[in-house]
Scaffold this active site. Sequence first.
Site, PDB file in Angstrom:
ATOM      1  CE1 TYR A  20       6.186  -5.249  10.779  1.00 35.52           C
ATOM      2  CE2 TYR A  20       5.387  -3.939  12.623  1.00 35.52           C
ATOM      3  CZ  TYR A  20       5.703  -4.053  11.282  1.00 35.52           C
ATOM      4  OH  TYR A  20       5.545  -2.967  10.455  1.00 35.52           O
ATOM      5  CD  GLN A  75      -1.547  -0.068   3.578  1.00 39.05           C
ATOM      6  OE1 GLN A  75      -2.614   0.498   3.339  1.00 39.05           O
ATOM      7  NE2 GLN A  75      -1.264  -0.534   4.776  1.00 39.05           N
ATOM      8  CG  LEU A  76       4.700   3.687   1.976  1.00 39.98           C
ATOM      9  CD1 LEU A  76       3.979   5.034   1.989  1.00 39.98           C
ATOM     10  CD2 LEU A  76       5.642   3.583   3.178  1.00 39.98           C
ATOM     11  CD1 TRP A 104      -1.454   2.239  14.376  1.00 43.56           C
ATOM     12  CD2 TRP A 104      -3.594   2.847  14.641  1.00 43.56           C
ATOM     13  NE1 TRP A 104      -1.816   1.983  15.678  1.00 43.56           N
ATOM     14  CE2 TRP A 104      -3.107   2.350  15.871  1.00 43.56           C
ATOM     15  CE3 TRP A 104      -4.914   3.298  14.573  1.00 43.56           C
ATOM     16  CZ2 TRP A 104      -3.895   2.279  17.021  1.00 43.56           C
ATOM     17  CZ3 TRP A 104      -5.693   3.237  15.712  1.00 43.56           C
ATOM     18  CH2 TRP A 104      -5.195   2.722  16.905  1.00 43.56           C
TER      19      TRP A 104
END
Length: 264
Positions: free
Chosen positions: A117, A14-15, A139
């Site tokens: 993570y 997505q980024l 987020w």
Amino acid sequence: MIGGRLLITGAGGQLGHALAEEFAAEQAVALTRADWDVSLPAPAGLDPDLVLHAAAWTDVDGAEDDPQGAAAVNVGGTANVAALGAPLVAYSSDYVFDGRKREPYVESDGPHPASAYGRTKLHGEAAAGDQAWIVRSSWLFGPTGHNFVRTMLRLGAERDEVAVVDDQRGSPTFVGHLAAATREVLELPYGIWHVAADGDCTWAGFAEAIFADAGLRCRVRRISTAELGRPAPRPAYSVLRSEKGAPRLPHWREGLGECLARLA
Ligand SMILES: NC(=O)c1ccc[n+]([C@@H]2O[C@H](COP(=O)([O-])OP(=O)(O)OC[C@H]3O[C@@H](n4cnc5c(N)ncnc54)[C@H](OP(=O)(O)O)[C@@H]3O)[C@@H](O)[C@H]2O)c1
């Protein structure tokens, strides 16, 4: 700063997608995992002048089961990117903090990840080397890929009620805003920068805003992290702010509006 060959990793995420859009005019070379698995050395001939490194293992619960697999991508992968020898932007996470603070985390706060993570992201920051902007955000959501907004839109259309965690607080950040702010980060010195949306909320508050803005008549039942029972611990509080003049992003609600407009 941007004059030579620009490389984007994780372009299928997505980024990475938002970065490829933001830097389209610079004719960025945008590589997906199929083009380069960053846990392996770089293919020959890349020779970038700048790398925007958005490829990562982002399965937070999966990293608890396979911490070495997550480290191979988030630490080894970042080292492979740094080995190209070009300056890089390495995107990192609010999960490098344990979330015990009750006021925003700033760049000088000591990291203390609670999850596998988070540990791989923190070690990945170190692996980025000296010629790196470490951009910590939180987020993330956008019109593509796996994210909370898209999940809530799907569930909200199928159900009358969804149970959402109400004891984790953060700043939902629209990837388009983070991609645009990356331009400004490139004008700053190397080092750690906190770049997240203005404002904060819980996941339950975020879900209510999504339903309200999307016109979905779905109720939110507020539950605790313990009730949800996910394998990886999450920070209860992970609002990021900058004490050193990082670019300021619009409010998360504005980001949500832009994301929903893109999805419409
Ligand atoms: N998502 C968040 O809430 C959040 C919050 C703070 C910081 N961040 C950080 O922001 C960055 C971008 O996250 P994102 O939300 O855009 O994640 P994303 O949507 O999961 O994208 C990550 C991309 O990296 C790819 N990838 C995974 N393993 C790879 C490998 N070995 N080689 C090459 N590519 C690989 C993924 O491909 P596949 O889909 O094929 O696996 C995916 O396209 C990451 O550094 C993440 O840690 C994310």
